[in-house]
Scaffold this active site. Structure first.
Site, short mmCIF file in Angstrom:
data_model
loop_
_atom_site.label_atom_id
_atom_site.label_comp_id
_atom_site.label_asym_id
_atom_site.label_seq_id
_atom_site.Cartn_x
_atom_site.Cartn_y
_atom_site.Cartn_z
N SER A 88 0.49 -1.10 -0.27
CA SER A 88 -0.32 0.01 -0.18
C SER A 88 0.78 1.30 -0.33
CB SER A 88 -1.17 -0.19 0.96
OG SER A 88 -1.95 1.63 1.10
N ASP B 75 -2.46 6.34 -3.45
CA ASP B 75 -1.27 5.73 -2.69
C ASP B 75 -1.25 4.21 -3.74
OD1 ASP B 75 -3.85 3.57 -2.20
OD2 ASP B 75 -2.83 3.20 -0.78
N ASP C 47 -6.21 1.71 -3.69
CA ASP C 47 -7.44 1.74 -2.87
C ASP C 47 -7.63 2.92 -2.43
OD1 ASP C 47 -6.23 1.87 -0.86
OD2 ASP C 47 -6.54 -0.34 0.23
#
Length: 452
Positions: free
Chosen positions: A100, A245, A249
């Protein structure tokens, strides 16, 4: 849990998240997921742009195939893209290889169920039990049942179609002649697809930070580092900036003056817009306890019911599913529109906001004025992993928190929680006066470090 945190397994790639561990996690995962079906499972694997992505993908693939599961390799694609394809194409499960918003040296593994949602804690626990039991060696397919993998990077176009299907007609009828957005793809998973989506929908755009080299994901760019995008938006007179990011998401935005528009503001704008259109189910918004006090007050003023959950998009999703609501999310820009997809989707969030701005023929800065954001301070107290959950058992700490809360009497709040991923206790204080709450947060963090 030993391996899984609040968002899958996340560690430094190749030293902590080793190919050996990944291979075992794949085998254990395939075993647990296959137990609940009566055929050889098909598993999708998607990843972001980290240098370690193909290493982990290879180890993961080997683990799945050796257990007898079949694999489709989708390549670089945002997390919500994998979730969407899993559900749409009826795969048995999928895995996203991504860390992430972390730096490039980390990587992670997230399992999704056939419904396109992160697997529940109970299944993660089951996978851990298998990992710890030493049964891994036995989980081997006979020679004629070994799984097969195939590269299906063409499936990215299916995800592009999802946006076209939902937005093409809408944008065709909106006046977007003088509307330009700047998009920062964080050198991550949205670096290919974002341009395709905005081009297909006919929205004028600049794209920055979309030349991933495996090491530059999230490096001074994307939703965790907004300075470059702020400057770009102002310098190029854009109507707004959009920042994703690393795994795509989440989405944060910048207004035309270079001001940050965080997840709480985005949720307020869209909740009001959807409510006015009669599309906000039960007139309810779901957020986490980390959302700003201003969001709660905004909802009260606009007759929107406000629900709060534990930190983590999975808990927001649980609430949405259980109660039948359709909008929820986090301050970090992780927003779920359940009518479209059961996971946060940065591109979807940005398109919802763009269509709202165009429909209202307004400026983002003006739309953002509907909510007053209270100053918020977050200080980390360093404690050991063993002791980070003990802060609410200590009488001295508890007394200090109660004293502060009494002082605020509704115009501020104190939130203390253990980090799901690091040896830290997070001290968050909100109130009217930035200096005062900063001082109080530091004092409280020091007290927690002393006591624990």
């Amino acid at each position: 849990m030993k391996y899984f945190g609040t968002d899958g397994i996340r560690r430094i790639a190749n030293t902590e998240l080793t190919p050996e561990l990944v291979y075992k996690v794949a085998k254990a995962g395939a075993y647990v997921l296959a137990k609940h079906s009566n055929h050889a499972p098909t598993i999708f694997i998607g990843r972001d742009t980290r240098i370690s992505g193909t290493l982990i993908e290879s180890a993961m693939t080997a683990g799945f195939l050796s257990y007898g599961a079949n694999v489709k390799l989708i390549g670089v694609i945002p997390t919500p893209g994998v979730a969407y394809l899993t559900k749409k194409l009826k795969a048995d499960a999928s895995v996203v290889i991504s860390a992430s918003h972390n730096t490039y040296d980390f990587n992670g593994i997230k399992y999704f169920s056939n419904k396109g949602m992160k697997i529940p804690d109970s299944l993660e626990e089951e996978i851990e039990e298998v990992l710890e039991s030493g049964k891994i060696e036995e989980l081997t397919a006979p020679s004629n049942k070994i799984g097969v993998s195939e590269v299906r990077e063409d499936l990215l176009d299916e995800y592009l179609y999802f946006f076209r299907k939902n937005f093409e007609d809408k944008f065709e009828n909106l006046n977007k002649e003088n509307f330009v957005v700047a998009i920062d793809t964080a050198n991550g998973a949205t670096s290919v697809i974002a341009d395709k989506v905005y081009t297909a929908l006919g929205i004028k755009h600049y794209i920055i930070n979309n030349t991933p080299n495996g090491l530059n994901i999230n490096a001074d760019c994307g939703s965790t580092h907004l300075d470059m995008l702020k400057k770009f938006v102002v310098a190029n007179k854009c109507n707004m900036g959009i920042a994703y990011d690393g795994d795509g998401d989440r989405c944060l935005c910048i207004d035309e003056n270079g001001n940050e528009i965080d997840g709480d503001i985005i949720m307020a704008i869209l909740a009001k817009h959807l409510k006015e259109q009669g599309k906000l189910k039960d007139n309810t918004l779901v957020a986490t306890v980390m959302s700003n006090l201003g969001l709660k007050k905004f909802c009260e003023n606009n007759k929107i019911k406000f629900m709060q959950t534990k930190v983590g998009d999975r808990y927001v999703l649980e609430k949405l599913l259980k109660e039948g609501y359709n909008l929820g999310g986090e301050q970090s820009g992780h927003i779920i529109f359940l009518d479209y997809n059961p996971t946060g989707d940065g591109i979807l969030t940005s398109l919802m906001l763009v269509s709202c701005i165009l429909e209202q023929q307004s400026k983002l800065s003006k739309l953002a004025k509907i909510i007053k954001i209270y100053p918020q301070v977050l200080i980390n107290a360093k404690v050991t992993n063993e002791k980070k959950y003990d802060f609410d058992k200590d009488e001295v700490i508890k007394k200090e928190i109660e004293k502060l809360e009494k002082e605020f009497s509704g115009n501020g709040r104190v939130l203390i929680r253990a980090s799901g991923t690091e040896p830290l206790v997070r001290v968050m204080i909100e109130g009217e006066n930035q200096e005062y709450i900063t001082e109080k947060a530091k004092d409280l963090a020091n007290l927690i470090e002393e006591r624990l």
